[in-house]
Design a protein around this motif. Sequence first.
Motif, PDB file in Angstrom:
ATOM      1  N   TRP A 146       0.796  -1.284   0.011  1.00 20.10           N
ATOM      2  CA  TRP A 146       0.223   0.157  -0.091  1.00 20.10           C
ATOM      3  C   TRP A 146       0.920   1.168  -0.109  1.00 20.10           C
ATOM      4  N   GLU A 147       1.946   1.292   0.728  1.00 17.16           N
ATOM      5  CA  GLU A 147       2.642   2.614   0.871  1.00 17.16           C
ATOM      6  C   GLU A 147       3.560   2.815  -0.488  1.00 17.16           C
ATOM      7  N   GLU A 148       3.888   1.775  -1.274  1.00 19.80           N
ATOM      8  CA  GLU A 148       4.582   1.768  -2.658  1.00 19.80           C
ATOM      9  C   GLU A 148       3.440   2.437  -3.388  1.00 19.80           C
ATOM     10  N   LYS A 149       2.295   1.877  -3.455  1.00 19.83           N
ATOM     11  CA  LYS A 149       0.994   2.352  -4.370  1.00 19.83           C
ATOM     12  C   LYS A 149       0.854   3.726  -4.088  1.00 19.83           C
ATOM     13  N   PHE A 150       0.740   4.194  -2.822  1.00 16.75           N
ATOM     14  CA  PHE A 150       0.328   5.588  -2.460  1.00 16.75           C
ATOM     15  C   PHE A 150       1.389   6.616  -2.910  1.00 16.75           C
ATOM     16  N   ALA A 151       2.705   6.284  -2.810  1.00 13.50           N
ATOM     17  CA  ALA A 151       3.842   6.884  -3.059  1.00 13.50           C
ATOM     18  C   ALA A 151       3.844   7.236  -4.767  1.00 13.50           C
ATOM     19  N   LEU A 152       3.364   6.131  -5.474  1.00 15.24           N
ATOM     20  CA  LEU A 152       3.406   6.264  -6.810  1.00 15.24           C
ATOM     21  C   LEU A 152       2.115   7.078  -7.399  1.00 15.24           C
ATOM     22  N   ASP A 153       0.901   7.107  -6.497  1.00 15.28           N
ATOM     23  CA  ASP A 153      -0.242   7.984  -6.665  1.00 15.28           C
ATOM     24  C   ASP A 153       0.102   9.432  -6.601  1.00 15.28           C
ATOM     25  N   VAL A 154       0.914   9.557  -5.501  1.00 19.71           N
ATOM     26  CA  VAL A 154       1.157  11.003  -5.174  1.00 19.71           C
ATOM     27  C   VAL A 154       2.232  11.726  -6.243  1.00 19.71           C
ATOM     28  N   TRP A 155       3.061  10.655  -6.743  1.00 19.34           N
ATOM     29  CA  TRP A 155       4.074  10.990  -7.741  1.00 19.34           C
ATOM     30  C   TRP A 155       3.493  11.510  -8.910  1.00 19.34           C
ATOM     31  N   TYR A 156       2.247  10.930  -9.411  1.00 23.17           N
ATOM     32  CA  TYR A 156       1.480  11.138 -10.691  1.00 23.17           C
ATOM     33  C   TYR A 156       0.883  12.388 -10.309  1.00 23.17           C
ATOM     34  N   VAL A 157       0.309  12.651  -9.202  1.00 17.46           N
ATOM     35  CA  VAL A 157      -0.484  14.060  -9.081  1.00 17.46           C
ATOM     36  C   VAL A 157       0.727  15.287  -9.171  1.00 17.46           C
ATOM     37  N   ASP A 158       1.789  15.001  -8.798  1.00 20.66           N
ATOM     38  CA  ASP A 158       2.977  15.941  -8.835  1.00 20.66           C
ATOM     39  C   ASP A 158       3.435  16.148 -10.178  1.00 20.66           C
ATOM     40  N   HIS A 159       3.445  15.068 -11.154  1.00 22.64           N
ATOM     41  CA  HIS A 159       3.986  15.316 -12.391  1.00 22.64           C
ATOM     42  C   HIS A 159       2.992  14.925 -13.559  1.00 22.64           C
ATOM     43  N   THR A 206       1.016  14.944 -16.618  1.00 23.39           N
ATOM     44  CA  THR A 206       0.984  15.621 -18.116  1.00 23.39           C
ATOM     45  C   THR A 206       0.079  14.944 -19.187  1.00 23.39           C
ATOM     46  N   PHE A 207      -0.168  15.526 -20.228  1.00 25.97           N
ATOM     47  CA  PHE A 207      -0.945  14.721 -21.109  1.00 25.97           C
ATOM     48  C   PHE A 207      -0.317  13.576 -21.787  1.00 25.97           C
ATOM     49  N   TRP A 208       1.117  13.846 -22.139  1.00 26.33           N
ATOM     50  CA  TRP A 208       1.922  12.737 -22.637  1.00 26.33           C
ATOM     51  C   TRP A 208       2.222  11.621 -21.482  1.00 26.33           C
ATOM     52  N   LEU A 209       2.238  11.955 -20.452  1.00 29.29           N
ATOM     53  CA  LEU A 209       2.360  11.068 -19.298  1.00 29.29           C
ATOM     54  C   LEU A 209       0.952  10.023 -19.324  1.00 29.29           C
ATOM     55  N   ASP A 210       0.028  10.623 -19.317  1.00 29.62           N
ATOM     56  CA  ASP A 210      -1.266   9.964 -19.461  1.00 29.62           C
ATOM     57  C   ASP A 210      -1.238   8.922 -20.737  1.00 29.62           C
ATOM     58  N   ILE A 211      -0.688   9.379 -21.879  1.00 26.63           N
ATOM     59  CA  ILE A 211      -0.897   8.492 -23.119  1.00 26.63           C
ATOM     60  C   ILE A 211       0.273   7.417 -22.838  1.00 26.63           C
ATOM     61  N   LYS A 212       1.447   7.847 -22.370  1.00 30.65           N
ATOM     62  CA  LYS A 212       2.155   6.618 -21.968  1.00 30.65           C
ATOM     63  C   LYS A 212       1.816   5.433 -20.865  1.00 30.65           C
ATOM     64  N   ILE A 213       0.957   6.006 -19.949  1.00 31.41           N
ATOM     65  CA  ILE A 213       0.294   4.975 -18.898  1.00 31.41           C
ATOM     66  C   ILE A 213      -0.723   4.290 -19.731  1.00 31.41           C
ATOM     67  N   LEU A 214      -1.405   4.772 -20.795  1.00 27.82           N
ATOM     68  CA  LEU A 214      -2.646   4.054 -21.190  1.00 27.82           C
ATOM     69  C   LEU A 214      -1.995   2.941 -22.054  1.00 27.82           C
ATOM     70  N   TRP A 215      -0.861   3.208 -23.028  1.00 24.17           N
ATOM     71  CA  TRP A 215      -0.142   2.434 -23.720  1.00 24.17           C
ATOM     72  C   TRP A 215       0.486   1.232 -22.939  1.00 24.17           C
ATOM     73  N   LEU A 216       0.979   1.589 -21.824  1.00 21.49           N
ATOM     74  CA  LEU A 216       1.729   0.641 -20.856  1.00 21.49           C
ATOM     75  C   LEU A 216       0.655  -0.316 -20.414  1.00 21.49           C
TER      76      LEU A 216
END
Length: 201
Positions: A145-158, A160-170
């Motif tokens: 859970w701690e790892e998952k939440f850390a990644l969630d917060v990282w996403y909140v801070d970083h 972008t549209f292109w990051l979303d495209i990368k996440i959808l592709w992966l």
Amino acid sequence: MKSIFDRSVALVLLVLLLPVLLLTAVLIRLNLGSPVIFTQERPGQGAKRFHLYKFRSMTDQRGPDGELLPDHVRLTSFGQLVRKLSLDELPQLLNVLKGDMSLVGPRPLLVEYLELYSPEQRRRHDVKPGITGWAQINGRNALSWEEKFALDVWYVDHRTFWLDIKILWLTAKKVVVSEGISQQGHATMTKFTGSNHKAGL
């Protein structure tokens, strides 16, 4: 721009995947009964609550006390297949159309977890929840859970549209290989019971 993109893609996917949605609904009705769609209140952006839609993947088996049996007992082999192919998540495209969710964002979790988050972890609610997210392509339910939440917060801070495209592709690639669907020994994950640094401690 993100909202327009999300709703446009969700609408296109709903149209393209209509045969899959209908076939999945029929098979769930035959294998698990009604209701076909599982709805549950979840916290969204700003912790505002909404009703999440998912295809049902578990039975309603109850013990002698009338309480639902544990998830791993109620999850049938058919339900496991539905989850393995991520078919259970498809109805959330309706949540995206309604504006409750985005295609990409921290996953909407249980309402009961709200009071357990630390101030940092609570920042995951600064954005709309998503069907998939940064945590999902970096381990999904195999993470703590701690790892998952850390990644969630990282996403909140970083984000972008292109990051979303990368996440959808992966995400599409992850679905094909069915990685990180559950923690070992659990239907999905253990329940979150709070961290050592939650608010008030």
